[in-house]
Design a protein around this motif. Sequence first.
Motif, PDB file in Angstrom:
ATOM      1  N   MET A  34       0.818  -1.209   0.000  1.00 41.15           N
ATOM      2  CA  MET A  34       0.000   0.000   0.000  1.00 41.15           C
ATOM      3  C   MET A  34       0.856   1.264   0.000  1.00 41.15           C
ATOM      4  N   GLU A  35       2.036   1.185   0.553  1.00 42.01           N
ATOM      5  CA  GLU A  35       2.921   2.356   0.520  1.00 42.01           C
ATOM      6  C   GLU A  35       3.365   2.659  -0.901  1.00 42.01           C
ATOM      7  N   THR A  36       3.528   1.621  -1.732  1.00 41.62           N
ATOM      8  CA  THR A  36       3.885   1.872  -3.133  1.00 41.62           C
ATOM      9  C   THR A  36       2.720   2.503  -3.886  1.00 41.62           C
ATOM     10  N   ALA A  37       1.488   2.226  -3.451  1.00 34.49           N
ATOM     11  CA  ALA A  37       0.334   2.919  -4.023  1.00 34.49           C
ATOM     12  C   ALA A  37       0.350   4.385  -3.603  1.00 34.49           C
ATOM     13  N   ARG A  38       0.583   4.619  -2.327  1.00 29.82           N
ATOM     14  CA  ARG A  38       0.579   5.995  -1.802  1.00 29.82           C
ATOM     15  C   ARG A  38       1.633   6.850  -2.474  1.00 29.82           C
ATOM     16  N   LEU A  39       2.777   6.267  -2.795  1.00 30.36           N
ATOM     17  CA  LEU A  39       3.889   7.013  -3.375  1.00 30.36           C
ATOM     18  C   LEU A  39       3.811   7.113  -4.896  1.00 30.36           C
ATOM     19  N   SER A  40       2.751   6.603  -5.491  1.00 29.95           N
ATOM     20  CA  SER A  40       2.632   6.603  -6.943  1.00 29.95           C
ATOM     21  C   SER A  40       2.415   8.017  -7.488  1.00 29.95           C
ATOM     22  N   PRO A  41       2.864   8.264  -8.713  1.00 27.77           N
ATOM     23  CA  PRO A  41       2.671   9.582  -9.323  1.00 27.77           C
ATOM     24  C   PRO A  41       1.254   9.762  -9.854  1.00 27.77           C
ATOM     25  N   SER A  42       0.856  11.020  -9.980  1.00 30.62           N
ATOM     26  CA  SER A  42      -0.446  11.344 -10.542  1.00 30.62           C
ATOM     27  C   SER A  42      -0.356  12.692 -11.239  1.00 30.62           C
ATOM     28  N   SER A  43      -1.299  12.950 -12.140  1.00 31.51           N
ATOM     29  CA  SER A  43      -1.289  14.197 -12.893  1.00 31.51           C
ATOM     30  C   SER A  43      -1.378  15.397 -11.951  1.00 31.51           C
ATOM     31  N   PHE A  44      -0.452  16.316 -12.094  1.00 31.46           N
ATOM     32  CA  PHE A  44      -0.343  17.498 -11.250  1.00 31.46           C
ATOM     33  C   PHE A  44      -0.077  17.147  -9.783  1.00 31.46           C
ATOM     34  N   GLY A  45       0.151  15.867  -9.494  1.00 32.25           N
ATOM     35  CA  GLY A  45       0.368  15.434  -8.116  1.00 32.25           C
ATOM     36  C   GLY A  45      -0.881  15.505  -7.263  1.00 32.25           C
ATOM     37  N   PHE A  46      -2.074  15.382  -7.872  1.00 30.61           N
ATOM     38  CA  PHE A  46      -3.315  15.583  -7.143  1.00 30.61           C
ATOM     39  C   PHE A  46      -3.928  14.303  -6.566  1.00 30.61           C
ATOM     40  N   GLU A  47      -3.305  13.150  -6.780  1.00 30.07           N
ATOM     41  CA  GLU A  47      -3.678  11.900  -6.111  1.00 30.07           C
ATOM     42  C   GLU A  47      -5.201  11.670  -6.103  1.00 30.07           C
ATOM     43  N   PRO A  48      -5.809  11.433  -7.251  1.00 27.03           N
ATOM     44  CA  PRO A  48      -7.274  11.341  -7.315  1.00 27.03           C
ATOM     45  C   PRO A  48      -7.822   9.984  -6.888  1.00 27.03           C
ATOM     46  N   TRP A  49      -7.314   9.427  -5.801  1.00 27.94           N
ATOM     47  CA  TRP A  49      -7.676   8.063  -5.421  1.00 27.94           C
ATOM     48  C   TRP A  49      -7.938   7.898  -3.936  1.00 27.94           C
ATOM     49  N   ASN A  50      -8.635   6.834  -3.628  1.00 29.33           N
ATOM     50  CA  ASN A  50      -8.771   6.260  -2.291  1.00 29.33           C
ATOM     51  C   ASN A  50      -8.775   4.755  -2.464  1.00 29.33           C
ATOM     52  N   PHE A  51      -8.414   4.040  -1.395  1.00 26.09           N
ATOM     53  CA  PHE A  51      -8.325   2.579  -1.468  1.00 26.09           C
ATOM     54  C   PHE A  51      -9.119   1.970  -0.317  1.00 26.09           C
ATOM     55  N   LEU A  52     -10.118   1.159  -0.648  1.00 25.42           N
ATOM     56  CA  LEU A  52     -10.898   0.445   0.362  1.00 25.42           C
ATOM     57  C   LEU A  52     -10.383  -0.989   0.456  1.00 25.42           C
ATOM     58  N   VAL A  53      -9.838  -1.365   1.584  1.00 26.31           N
ATOM     59  CA  VAL A  53      -9.339  -2.721   1.790  1.00 26.31           C
ATOM     60  C   VAL A  53     -10.444  -3.514   2.487  1.00 26.31           C
ATOM     61  N   LEU A  54     -11.097  -4.393   1.737  1.00 27.08           N
ATOM     62  CA  LEU A  54     -12.272  -5.102   2.236  1.00 27.08           C
ATOM     63  C   LEU A  54     -11.886  -6.448   2.841  1.00 27.08           C
ATOM     64  N   GLN A  55     -11.829  -6.501   4.153  1.00 27.03           N
ATOM     65  CA  GLN A  55     -11.482  -7.732   4.859  1.00 27.03           C
ATOM     66  C   GLN A  55     -12.705  -8.373   5.517  1.00 27.03           C
ATOM     67  N   GLU A  56     -13.840  -7.689   5.496  1.00 26.01           N
ATOM     68  CA  GLU A  56     -15.061  -8.203   6.113  1.00 26.01           C
ATOM     69  C   GLU A  56     -15.713  -9.258   5.202  1.00 26.01           C
ATOM     70  N   PRO A  57     -15.758 -10.531   5.630  1.00 29.86           N
ATOM     71  CA  PRO A  57     -16.303 -11.604   4.771  1.00 29.86           C
ATOM     72  C   PRO A  57     -17.737 -11.362   4.315  1.00 29.86           C
ATOM     73  N   THR A  58     -18.581 -10.812   5.178  1.00 34.65           N
ATOM     74  CA  THR A  58     -19.981 -10.611   4.785  1.00 34.65           C
ATOM     75  C   THR A  58     -20.112  -9.564   3.689  1.00 34.65           C
ATOM     76  N   LEU A  59     -19.251  -8.558   3.718  1.00 33.98           N
ATOM     77  CA  LEU A  59     -19.291  -7.541   2.670  1.00 33.98           C
ATOM     78  C   LEU A  59     -18.789  -8.115   1.351  1.00 33.98           C
ATOM     79  N   ARG A  60     -17.763  -8.947   1.424  1.00 26.22           N
ATOM     80  CA  ARG A  60     -17.294  -9.612   0.203  1.00 26.22           C
ATOM     81  C   ARG A  60     -18.407 -10.469  -0.401  1.00 26.22           C
ATOM     82  N   GLU A  61     -19.162 -11.135   0.453  1.00 33.86           N
ATOM     83  CA  GLU A  61     -20.268 -11.964  -0.030  1.00 33.86           C
ATOM     84  C   GLU A  61     -21.331 -11.122  -0.721  1.00 33.86           C
ATOM     85  N   LYS A  62     -21.592  -9.942  -0.196  1.00 38.62           N
ATOM     86  CA  LYS A  62     -22.578  -9.059  -0.807  1.00 38.62           C
ATOM     87  C   LYS A  62     -22.156  -8.621  -2.204  1.00 38.62           C
TER      88      LYS A  62
END
Length: 220
Positions: A34-62
């Motif tokens: 995830m640190e390599t994601a955070r350090l990734s380049p983006s246009s104008f350096g504006f980082e237009p992202w968020n990352f949801l790490v889904l570890q909850e089994p019931t949500l994965r099932e949904k």
Amino acid sequence: MHKDQIIEAYQFRHACKEFDAAKKITTEDFDFIMETARLSPSSFGFEPWNFLVLQEPTLREKLLPVAWGAQKQLPTASHFVIVLARTKQEMAADSEYIQHMMKDTQELPENVVQQKGAAYDHFLKNDFSVFDDERVMFEWASRQTYIALGNMMTSAAMIGIDSCPIEGFAKEKVEDILAAEGLLDRERFGVACMVAFGYRKNEPRAKTRQAKEEIIRFIG
């Protein structure tokens, strides 16, 4: 690392369809990815992202009924990430988010904020002509998330962890589920892609790619 070790990691990486559910990625190793994601380049350096790490089994099932490309990955992956991209209103030059990025994250002086903001606005409306269409703006932001996606998968491969990028899902239905769970503000974000991480259950077939002569041209 030596060049041959880096190429070895690229040879190792493949779109893993099913993981060994009994094997889990350590917190240290996943933090590294995830640190390599955070350090990734983006246009104008504006980082237009968020990352949801889904570890909850019931949500994965949904998500299973609306993610046809993740039928084996959702139940078996050690870590499952939904990559979000920012919407048009978030990425407008005068938005609260862009102003925050320039002033607070990039710590630019006010005169540079004004200059960079004007250049960015011109880029959106003239150079790339993406600003008039909300979906085109979202796709432009999504393209940048793929830089982070590639870096995550490569860094994982370098430490012997498998991955699979996923676009096989019904975007609006996935967003409906995430919004209902309180995980997505649809005014600010949309789902760009998904990626699963873990350890392979089966060995993949040999990698196939076009020859370099077919895809690379040197001019001059």
